[in-house]
Design a protein around this motif. Structure first.
Motif, mmCIF file in Angstrom:
data_model
loop_
_atom_site.group_PDB
_atom_site.id
_atom_site.type_symbol
_atom_site.label_atom_id
_atom_site.label_comp_id
_atom_site.label_asym_id
_atom_site.label_seq_id
_atom_site.Cartn_x
_atom_site.Cartn_y
_atom_site.Cartn_z
ATOM 1 N N MET A 1 -25.512 37.172 34.623
ATOM 2 C CA MET A 1 -24.610 38.243 34.210
ATOM 3 C C MET A 1 -23.984 37.918 32.849
ATOM 4 S SD MET A 1 -21.789 40.366 36.364
ATOM 5 C CE MET A 1 -22.908 40.500 37.691
ATOM 6 N N ASN A 2 -23.823 38.931 32.005
ATOM 7 C CA ASN A 2 -23.228 38.699 30.687
ATOM 8 C C ASN A 2 -21.766 38.290 30.821
ATOM 9 O OD1 ASN A 2 -25.554 39.398 29.386
ATOM 10 N ND2 ASN A 2 -24.987 41.565 29.227
ATOM 11 N N PRO A 3 -21.291 37.409 29.951
ATOM 12 C CA PRO A 3 -19.861 37.066 29.988
ATOM 13 C C PRO A 3 -19.005 38.286 29.635
ATOM 14 C CG PRO A 3 -20.993 35.901 28.189
ATOM 15 C CD PRO A 3 -22.033 36.664 28.933
ATOM 16 N N HIS A 5 -15.687 39.803 27.874
ATOM 17 C CA HIS A 5 -14.741 39.475 26.792
ATOM 18 C C HIS A 5 -13.508 40.378 26.905
ATOM 19 C CE1 HIS A 5 -17.495 36.971 24.234
ATOM 20 N NE2 HIS A 5 -18.354 37.528 25.066
ATOM 21 N N VAL A 266 -12.976 34.726 27.652
ATOM 22 C CA VAL A 266 -14.384 34.917 27.991
ATOM 23 C C VAL A 266 -14.536 34.467 29.439
ATOM 24 C CG1 VAL A 266 -16.772 34.328 27.466
ATOM 25 C CG2 VAL A 266 -15.093 34.452 25.616
ATOM 26 N N LEU A 267 -14.963 35.406 30.278
ATOM 27 C CA LEU A 267 -15.085 35.118 31.706
ATOM 28 C C LEU A 267 -16.557 35.015 32.073
ATOM 29 C CD1 LEU A 267 -13.511 34.992 34.439
ATOM 30 C CD2 LEU A 267 -13.963 37.446 34.625
ATOM 31 N N GLU A 268 -16.917 33.873 32.609
ATOM 32 C CA GLU A 268 -18.299 33.657 33.079
ATOM 33 C C GLU A 268 -18.228 33.102 34.480
ATOM 34 O OE1 GLU A 268 -19.870 31.361 29.617
ATOM 35 O OE2 GLU A 268 -21.728 32.412 30.122
ATOM 36 N N GLY A 269 -18.628 33.891 35.459
ATOM 37 C CA GLY A 269 -18.475 33.440 36.850
ATOM 38 C C GLY A 269 -17.003 33.215 37.130
ATOM 39 N N ARG A 271 -15.342 30.762 35.609
ATOM 40 C CA ARG A 271 -14.839 29.991 34.472
ATOM 41 C C ARG A 271 -14.198 30.939 33.466
ATOM 42 N NH1 ARG A 271 -13.847 25.121 34.983
ATOM 43 N NH2 ARG A 271 -13.959 24.849 32.733
ATOM 44 N N HIS A 273 -12.555 31.009 29.784
ATOM 45 C CA HIS A 273 -12.320 30.315 28.522
ATOM 46 C C HIS A 273 -11.236 31.094 27.780
ATOM 47 C CE1 HIS A 273 -13.204 28.146 24.806
ATOM 48 N NE2 HIS A 273 -13.150 29.317 24.196
ATOM 49 N N GLU A 293 -9.731 25.750 29.102
ATOM 50 C CA GLU A 293 -10.732 26.124 30.106
ATOM 51 C C GLU A 293 -10.042 26.179 31.455
ATOM 52 O OE1 GLU A 293 -13.888 26.854 29.619
ATOM 53 O OE2 GLU A 293 -13.896 26.387 27.466
#
Ligand SMILES: [Fe+2]
Ligand SMILES: [Fe+2]
Length: 298
Positions: A1-3, A5, A266-269, A271, A273, A293
């Motif tokens: 999945m795309n991060p 923003h 920036v949200l990835e899963g 995580r 940032h 983080e």
């Protein structure tokens, strides 16, 4: 999945001339608020607010985050002229970026400011979402893999030094029902009031959320994993499960001289940032600041 923003800013405290005084305003806390603004230093701290907000709006248009988060205090004294000015500077009257907005205590400065619905009218484009019983608050927006849930935590207070807020029993009940029926996705609460200070200590009683414990309980039960807010003008985050059941991030003021910054996420899963963008008055633009983080609860 795309991060995903997100850009999160808060507490821009724009003012306007003329403000549009009415006779009843002269018997309200707007008088002391105006004296504070014009004579006691608040105006000086926000003397560049309009220009810095213009720079911020330009930067957001250029960077085009997936979604903008505004956690309240668009105005100084809650006059409609101020709300309209802030909304116009943010491009809300033209072709706005997708976003979410909740009011701050300054936007609900008096009972008449609250009842006028001025904030909701001018920020309507950032208040589209799923609702319960057609009530204005709370509301939820689907943004990629996440849900942004806007809660109104601001109330009109009579006391000159009373900057406290409340969500109220009825809104808490609706929030529980809304969280109950949302589909899968990371749940992010957006409100004006903080859970705690940067130290993790509770807010003082002149500045706190009166039903904070109830809101935290409903949010935690409803699977909220991140709480974004403003109200405090210094930016900070608290990630300490002993103090709060989910990470909290305060955007700080985007326009107060010396504090001026906002946050990019920036949200990835699970995580997150976080990168601060801090205004540089020499270069008259925002520059990269500190990063963090954050691991969101599973
Ligand atoms: Fe504020
Ligand atoms: Fe505030």
């Amino acid at each position: 999945m795309n991060p995903l923003h997100l850009a999160h800013f808060s507490d821009v405290h724009v003012t306007a001339r003329p403000l549009g005084w009415s006779r009843r305003d002269w018997l309200s806390k707007r008088v002391t608020g105006w004296l504070n603004l014009r004579l006691l230093g608040r105006g000086r701290r926000f003397r560049h607010a309009e220009d810095v907000l213009t720079v911020l709006a330009g930067e957001l248009k250029q960077r085009r985050p997936d979604h903008v988060v505004f956690s309240g205090d668009a105005t100084s004294l809650g006059f409609e002229a101020e709300v309209a000015r802030a909304a116009r500077l943010l491009g809300l009257h033209d072709d706005p970026l997708p976003g979410i907005a909740v009011p701050g205590n300054h936007d609900y400065y008096t009972a008449s400011a609250t009842a006028s619905g001025a904030f909701e009218r001018h920020f309507a484009r950032w208040q589209v979402g799923e609702r319960v019983d057609d009530a204005v608050y709370p509301f939820a927006q689907r943004v990629g893999p996440a849900w942004l849930i806007g809660v109104n935590s601001s109330t009109a207070n009579r006391g000159v030094f009373d900057a406290s807020g409340a969500v109220g029993r009825a809104q808490l009940d609706r929030l529980a029902r809304l969280l109950d029926r949302l589909g899968d996705g990371l749940r992010i609460l957006v409100t004006h009031y903080p859970v705690c200070l940067h130290t993790g200590a509770p807010e003082n009683r002149a500045h706190y959320l009166r039903d904070l414990a109830d809101l935290v309980t409903v949010a935690a039960r409803g699977g909220v994993k991140l709480w974004l807010h403003g109200h405090r003008h210094n930016a900070y985050s608290v990630v300490d499960s002993a103090k709060v059941p989910f990470p909290v991030v305060c955007a700080g003021s985007a326009t107060q001289t010396g504090h001026w910054s906002y946050a990019n996420y920036v949200l990835e899963g699970n995580r997150l940032h976080v990168r601060r963008r801090v205004f540089d008055p020499e270069a008259w633009c925002f520059r990269d600041g500190e990063t963090a983080e954050v691991s969101l609860p599973a």
